[in-house]
Design a protein around this motif. Structure first.
Motif, PDB file in Angstrom:
ATOM      1  N   ASN A 141       0.807  -1.033   0.054  1.00 34.51           N
ATOM      2  CA  ASN A 141      -0.077   0.151  -0.248  1.00 34.51           C
ATOM      3  C   ASN A 141       0.766   1.344  -0.052  1.00 34.51           C
ATOM      4  O   ASN A 141       0.246   2.260  -0.473  1.00 34.51           O
ATOM      5  CB  ASN A 141      -0.962  -0.110   1.330  1.00 34.51           C
ATOM      6  CG  ASN A 141      -2.089  -0.951   1.008  1.00 34.51           C
ATOM      7  OD1 ASN A 141      -2.488  -1.294  -0.093  1.00 34.51           O
ATOM      8  ND2 ASN A 141      -2.407  -1.773   2.031  1.00 34.51           N
ATOM      9  N   SER A 142       2.134   1.246   0.402  1.00 28.27           N
ATOM     10  CA  SER A 142       2.810   2.230   0.615  1.00 28.27           C
ATOM     11  C   SER A 142       4.323   1.725   0.442  1.00 28.27           C
ATOM     12  O   SER A 142       4.749   0.608   0.523  1.00 28.27           O
ATOM     13  CB  SER A 142       2.951   3.077   1.665  1.00 28.27           C
ATOM     14  OG  SER A 142       3.435   2.641   2.722  1.00 28.27           O
ATOM     15  N   PRO A 143       5.238   2.714  -0.484  1.00 30.27           N
ATOM     16  CA  PRO A 143       6.747   2.434  -0.654  1.00 30.27           C
ATOM     17  C   PRO A 143       7.292   1.843   0.768  1.00 30.27           C
ATOM     18  O   PRO A 143       8.445   1.093   0.698  1.00 30.27           O
ATOM     19  CB  PRO A 143       7.265   3.356  -1.316  1.00 30.27           C
ATOM     20  CG  PRO A 143       5.995   4.405  -1.931  1.00 30.27           C
ATOM     21  CD  PRO A 143       5.121   3.884  -1.057  1.00 30.27           C
ATOM     22  N   GLN A 147       6.023  -2.547 -10.195  1.00 31.70           N
ATOM     23  CA  GLN A 147       7.588  -2.648 -10.355  1.00 31.70           C
ATOM     24  C   GLN A 147       8.207  -1.372  -9.776  1.00 31.70           C
ATOM     25  O   GLN A 147       9.558  -1.463  -9.331  1.00 31.70           O
ATOM     26  CB  GLN A 147       7.742  -2.286 -11.920  1.00 31.70           C
ATOM     27  CG  GLN A 147       7.449  -3.405 -12.754  1.00 31.70           C
ATOM     28  CD  GLN A 147       7.254  -3.153 -14.321  1.00 31.70           C
ATOM     29  OE1 GLN A 147       6.953  -2.088 -14.862  1.00 31.70           O
ATOM     30  NE2 GLN A 147       7.349  -4.346 -15.290  1.00 31.70           N
ATOM     31  N   GLN A 148       7.518  -0.228  -9.733  1.00 27.81           N
ATOM     32  CA  GLN A 148       8.339   0.806  -8.782  1.00 27.81           C
ATOM     33  C   GLN A 148       8.322   0.628  -7.482  1.00 27.81           C
ATOM     34  O   GLN A 148       9.371   0.764  -6.955  1.00 27.81           O
ATOM     35  CB  GLN A 148       7.316   1.912  -9.017  1.00 27.81           C
ATOM     36  CG  GLN A 148       7.692   3.136  -8.306  1.00 27.81           C
ATOM     37  CD  GLN A 148       7.109   4.429  -8.565  1.00 27.81           C
ATOM     38  OE1 GLN A 148       5.720   4.226  -8.947  1.00 27.81           O
ATOM     39  NE2 GLN A 148       7.371   5.707  -8.550  1.00 27.81           N
ATOM     40  N   TYR A 149       7.527  -0.402  -6.713  1.00 24.22           N
ATOM     41  CA  TYR A 149       7.581  -0.683  -5.455  1.00 24.22           C
ATOM     42  C   TYR A 149       8.776  -1.752  -5.385  1.00 24.22           C
ATOM     43  O   TYR A 149       9.645  -1.752  -4.255  1.00 24.22           O
ATOM     44  CB  TYR A 149       6.335  -1.501  -4.892  1.00 24.22           C
ATOM     45  CG  TYR A 149       6.568  -2.173  -3.864  1.00 24.22           C
ATOM     46  CD1 TYR A 149       6.234  -1.316  -2.572  1.00 24.22           C
ATOM     47  CD2 TYR A 149       6.686  -3.299  -3.484  1.00 24.22           C
ATOM     48  CE1 TYR A 149       6.169  -1.918  -1.271  1.00 24.22           C
ATOM     49  CE2 TYR A 149       6.594  -4.106  -2.267  1.00 24.22           C
ATOM     50  CZ  TYR A 149       6.394  -3.379  -1.267  1.00 24.22           C
ATOM     51  OH  TYR A 149       6.559  -3.807  -0.037  1.00 24.22           O
ATOM     52  N   ALA A 154       3.259  -1.182 -13.602  1.00 21.95           N
ATOM     53  CA  ALA A 154       4.061  -0.057 -13.498  1.00 21.95           C
ATOM     54  C   ALA A 154       4.238   0.459 -11.992  1.00 21.95           C
ATOM     55  O   ALA A 154       5.534   0.397 -11.602  1.00 21.95           O
ATOM     56  CB  ALA A 154       3.709   1.218 -14.133  1.00 21.95           C
ATOM     57  N   GLU A 155       3.155   0.331 -11.180  1.00 21.45           N
ATOM     58  CA  GLU A 155       3.257   0.451  -9.658  1.00 21.45           C
ATOM     59  C   GLU A 155       3.839  -0.652  -8.907  1.00 21.45           C
ATOM     60  O   GLU A 155       4.666  -0.488  -8.023  1.00 21.45           O
ATOM     61  CB  GLU A 155       1.735   0.794  -8.995  1.00 21.45           C
ATOM     62  CG  GLU A 155       1.823   1.313  -7.806  1.00 21.45           C
ATOM     63  CD  GLU A 155       0.257   1.668  -7.516  1.00 21.45           C
ATOM     64  OE1 GLU A 155       0.079   1.536  -6.436  1.00 21.45           O
ATOM     65  OE2 GLU A 155      -0.459   1.991  -8.375  1.00 21.45           O
ATOM     66  N   ARG A 193      -3.071  -3.801  -8.510  1.00 21.42           N
ATOM     67  CA  ARG A 193      -2.131  -2.463  -8.613  1.00 21.42           C
ATOM     68  C   ARG A 193      -1.739  -2.655 -10.249  1.00 21.42           C
ATOM     69  O   ARG A 193      -1.455  -3.726 -10.731  1.00 21.42           O
ATOM     70  CB  ARG A 193      -0.876  -2.459  -7.920  1.00 21.42           C
ATOM     71  CG  ARG A 193      -1.500  -2.441  -6.455  1.00 21.42           C
ATOM     72  CD  ARG A 193      -1.573  -0.887  -5.828  1.00 21.42           C
ATOM     73  NE  ARG A 193      -1.556  -0.866  -4.449  1.00 21.42           N
ATOM     74  CZ  ARG A 193      -2.275  -0.107  -4.020  1.00 21.42           C
ATOM     75  NH1 ARG A 193      -3.293   0.790  -4.535  1.00 21.42           N
ATOM     76  NH2 ARG A 193      -2.503  -0.126  -2.575  1.00 21.42           N
ATOM     77  N   HIS A 214      12.010   0.290  -5.475  1.00 19.92           N
ATOM     78  CA  HIS A 214      12.436   0.854  -4.306  1.00 19.92           C
ATOM     79  C   HIS A 214      12.966   0.272  -3.507  1.00 19.92           C
ATOM     80  O   HIS A 214      14.021   0.235  -2.656  1.00 19.92           O
ATOM     81  CB  HIS A 214      11.161   1.483  -3.522  1.00 19.92           C
ATOM     82  CG  HIS A 214      11.198   2.256  -2.289  1.00 19.92           C
ATOM     83  ND1 HIS A 214      11.729   3.493  -2.119  1.00 19.92           N
ATOM     84  CD2 HIS A 214      10.884   1.403  -1.227  1.00 19.92           C
ATOM     85  CE1 HIS A 214      11.780   3.795  -0.957  1.00 19.92           C
ATOM     86  NE2 HIS A 214      11.263   2.639  -0.295  1.00 19.92           N
TER      87      HIS A 214
END
Length: 148
Positions: free
Chosen positions: A2-4, A110-112, A107-108, A104, A115
């Motif tokens: 839900n958050s990075p 993958q970004q997570y 792209a989201e 999700r 990080h």
């Protein structure tokens, strides 16, 4: 996810099952999941639980039935191949089955992962090999056996 800032699962929260996974390995995993301790509210996940042998699956079910009385607030996820949903463990837990589709965008996700898998200070490490100083990477080829 839900958050990075949410961490990735730790090594003790995930059991990657294969046909060679032993009853002892599954037992240790279930004990971590079902016996309350001060470890916090972890989410335990058995990946490919459908791959376990029949004997190991039977012993896992027996142990689960015995240990679940110690902790009513456990969080256990079994991920299985939908083509093997009729194997032993998925059948036993079929009343709790949820067909899951990632909520999700790719792209989201993958970004997570980027990080969490980026090396903070790239030095002379293996991370220099992968794109954007990642400490993990996937190497694939459309041609089999070309030395990956």
């Amino acid at each position: 996810m839900n958050s990075p800032s949410q961490p990735l699962p730790t090594f003790d929260e995930v059991l990657l099952c294969t046909p060679q996974t032993t009853a002892e390995q599954v037992g240790l995993f279930l004990r971590r999941c079902l016996i309350p301790c001060s470890g916090g509210a972890k989410i335990y996940t058995m990946l490919y639980a459908d791959e376990l042998s029949y004997d190991v699956s039977c012993r896992a079910e027996e142990l689960f039935q015995h240990l679940q009385h110690y902790n009513s607030a456990y969080r256990l996820v079994l991920l299985c191949n939908c083509e093997r949903e009729h194997s032993y463990l998925p059948s036993i837990f079929s009343q709790y089955k949820v067909h899951m589709i990632p909520q999700r965008p790719l792209a989201e996700i993958q970004q997570y992962l980027q990080h969490h898998y980026r090396v903070a200070q790239p030095s002379s490490s293996a991370a220099a090999v992968f794109k954007d100083s990642m400490c993990v990477g996937i190497v694939s080829s459309k041609r089999a056996g070309v030395g990956k």
